[in-house]
Each structure stands twice: as C-alpha cells, then as structure tokens.
Design a protein around this motif. Structure first.
Motif, short mmCIF file in Angstrom:
data_model
loop_
_atom_site.label_atom_id
_atom_site.label_comp_id
_atom_site.label_asym_id
_atom_site.label_seq_id
_atom_site.Cartn_x
_atom_site.Cartn_y
_atom_site.Cartn_z
N LEU A 157 -1.09 4.71 -0.22
CA LEU A 157 -2.12 5.01 -1.21
C LEU A 157 -3.35 5.56 -0.51
O LEU A 157 -3.72 5.09 0.57
N LYS A 158 -3.99 6.53 -1.12
CA LYS A 158 -5.19 7.13 -0.54
C LYS A 158 -6.34 6.14 -0.67
O LYS A 158 -6.60 5.61 -1.74
N GLN A 159 -7.02 5.90 0.45
CA GLN A 159 -8.14 4.97 0.47
C GLN A 159 -9.42 5.71 0.12
O GLN A 159 -9.52 6.93 0.29
N LYS A 160 -10.40 4.98 -0.34
CA LYS A 160 -11.69 5.57 -0.71
C LYS A 160 -12.30 6.28 0.50
O LYS A 160 -12.34 5.74 1.60
N GLY A 161 -12.72 7.51 0.28
CA GLY A 161 -13.35 8.28 1.34
C GLY A 161 -12.38 9.10 2.17
O GLY A 161 -12.80 9.91 2.99
N GLU A 162 -11.08 8.92 1.98
CA GLU A 162 -10.09 9.70 2.73
C GLU A 162 -9.80 10.99 1.98
O GLU A 162 -9.66 11.00 0.76
N LEU A 163 -9.69 12.08 2.74
CA LEU A 163 -9.36 13.36 2.14
C LEU A 163 -7.87 13.43 1.82
O LEU A 163 -7.46 13.91 0.78
N PHE A 164 -7.05 12.93 2.75
CA PHE A 164 -5.60 12.92 2.58
C PHE A 164 -5.09 11.50 2.69
O PHE A 164 -5.66 10.67 3.40
N ALA A 165 -4.00 11.23 2.00
CA ALA A 165 -3.36 9.92 2.12
C ALA A 165 -2.70 9.81 3.49
O ALA A 165 -2.20 10.79 4.04
N LYS A 166 -2.72 8.63 4.06
CA LYS A 166 -2.10 8.39 5.36
C LYS A 166 -0.59 8.34 5.20
O LYS A 166 -0.07 7.89 4.18
N SER A 167 0.11 8.82 6.22
CA SER A 167 1.57 8.75 6.21
C SER A 167 2.07 8.47 7.62
O SER A 167 1.36 8.75 8.60
N VAL A 168 3.26 7.91 7.71
CA VAL A 168 3.90 7.68 9.00
C VAL A 168 5.33 8.18 8.91
O VAL A 168 5.94 8.18 7.84
N LYS A 169 5.85 8.63 10.07
CA LYS A 169 7.19 9.21 10.11
C LYS A 169 8.05 8.39 11.07
O LYS A 169 7.60 8.02 12.15
N PHE A 170 9.28 8.15 10.66
CA PHE A 170 10.24 7.42 11.48
C PHE A 170 11.52 8.23 11.57
O PHE A 170 11.94 8.83 10.58
N GLN B 72 0.82 -1.22 0.00
CA GLN B 72 0.00 0.00 0.00
C GLN B 72 0.86 1.27 0.00
O GLN B 72 0.33 2.37 -0.02
N ILE B 73 2.17 1.12 0.02
CA ILE B 73 3.07 2.28 0.03
C ILE B 73 3.10 2.90 -1.36
O ILE B 73 3.30 2.21 -2.36
N GLU B 74 2.88 4.22 -1.39
CA GLU B 74 2.89 4.93 -2.67
C GLU B 74 4.25 5.57 -2.93
O GLU B 74 4.79 5.50 -4.02
N ARG B 75 4.79 6.24 -1.91
CA ARG B 75 6.08 6.93 -2.06
C ARG B 75 6.67 7.16 -0.67
O ARG B 75 6.04 6.85 0.34
N TYR B 76 7.87 7.73 -0.66
CA TYR B 76 8.51 8.06 0.61
C TYR B 76 9.40 9.27 0.42
O TYR B 76 9.76 9.62 -0.71
N SER B 77 9.73 9.91 1.53
CA SER B 77 10.70 11.00 1.48
C SER B 77 11.71 10.78 2.60
O SER B 77 11.40 10.14 3.62
N LEU B 78 12.88 11.31 2.41
CA LEU B 78 13.95 11.15 3.38
C LEU B 78 14.67 12.48 3.51
O LEU B 78 15.04 13.09 2.51
N ARG B 79 14.83 12.94 4.74
CA ARG B 79 15.56 14.18 4.97
C ARG B 79 16.37 14.04 6.25
O ARG B 79 16.13 13.15 7.05
N GLN B 80 17.31 14.94 6.41
CA GLN B 80 18.19 14.92 7.58
C GLN B 80 17.87 16.11 8.46
O GLN B 80 17.75 17.24 7.99
N GLU B 81 17.69 15.85 9.75
CA GLU B 81 17.47 16.90 10.74
C GLU B 81 18.46 16.67 11.86
O GLU B 81 18.39 15.65 12.54
N ALA B 82 19.38 17.61 12.03
CA ALA B 82 20.42 17.50 13.07
C ALA B 82 21.16 16.18 12.91
O ALA B 82 21.73 15.92 11.87
N HIS B 83 21.12 15.34 13.92
CA HIS B 83 21.84 14.05 13.87
C HIS B 83 20.87 12.90 13.67
O HIS B 83 21.12 11.78 14.14
#
Length: 127
Positions: free
Chosen positions: A35-48, A15-26
């Motif tokens: 992927l955006k599910q039916k009825g959702e206004l925004f696609a779900k995302s998680v941050k690690f 179900q993963i559509e894309r990802y982004s990677l950035r550096q913050e401090a260390h």
C-alpha cells in the motif's frame, strides 16, 4: 499468521496491496506491491525470484522416452496461497486476461530490446 511471507522478510503482510507473477527462463518472478504510504510518490514493491522445479516425465512408455518439464516450486505455491488470502484476487474476465497477456508481451519486448541494446553497446566497445 503468514509464515511463508515473513520468511521472505516481509514484516507486515497486511500492508500488501497486490502481487504479480511471471516466468522468465527457468525462474518464476514474484513481485509484491505494498500500500502506498502518505508522502510516497510510488508504492513500494519487492521482487523475488524462485527457480522452477525440473522434472522428467515419461512421454511414451513403450520406447521409454522422457521429456524434461518445469513447474512452479512448492514453496512459491504456499506463498501465493498466503498472498491470495491477503489480496483476495478477483476472477479475471477473458478481456482482462487478454490485456494481461498483451501487457506481459509488451514487458517482454522491452526486456529483450534493452538486453539487445546492452549487448550491442558491449560489442561497440570491442571495436
């Protein structure tokens, strides 16, 4: 099939559509968009967040001078390999890379200005 992604708690890697990677401090910040599910206004995302590995590298052998550098953690590289298999990212042109850098700068400006406003508000409370 994707052991590193499931270890992060991602139940359905397909179900993963894309990802982004950035550096913050260390830390490296990985954001995974689904992927955006039916009825959702925004696609779900998680941050690690992953701490960067710190290494001492010999700068000058004659004077025994070392410099501390940071690099991406091995576990994150394995996760990115799995994400690349799922998302099959396209090669970016120079113009796309420039746009990405400008977007990253804009994001950084927003983060810094919000943090400054937060600190200033805390200072006002102390008056």
């Amino acid at each position: 099939m994707f052991p590193h992604l499931t270890a992060l708690g991602i139940q359905d890697p397909q179900q993963i559509e894309r990802y982004s990677l950035r550096q913050e401090a260390h830390k490296d910040v990985l954001k995974v968009y689904f992927l955006k599910q039916k009825g959702e206004l925004f696609a779900k995302s998680v941050k690690f967040k992953f701490p960067r590995q710190i290494k001492n590298v010999l700068v000058d052998g004659g004077s025994n001078q070392y410099r501390e550098i940071t690099e991406i953690s091995r576990s994150l590289t394995l996760i990115i390999d799995e994400l690349n298999k799922i998302t099959k990212p396209e090669q970016l042109s120079d113009a796309d890379i420039k746009q990405k850098i400008l977007a990253d700068l804009s994001h950084l400006e927003n983060v810094v200005s919000n943090k400054i406003a937060e600190i200033e508000a805390d200072l006002e409370k102390l008056k």
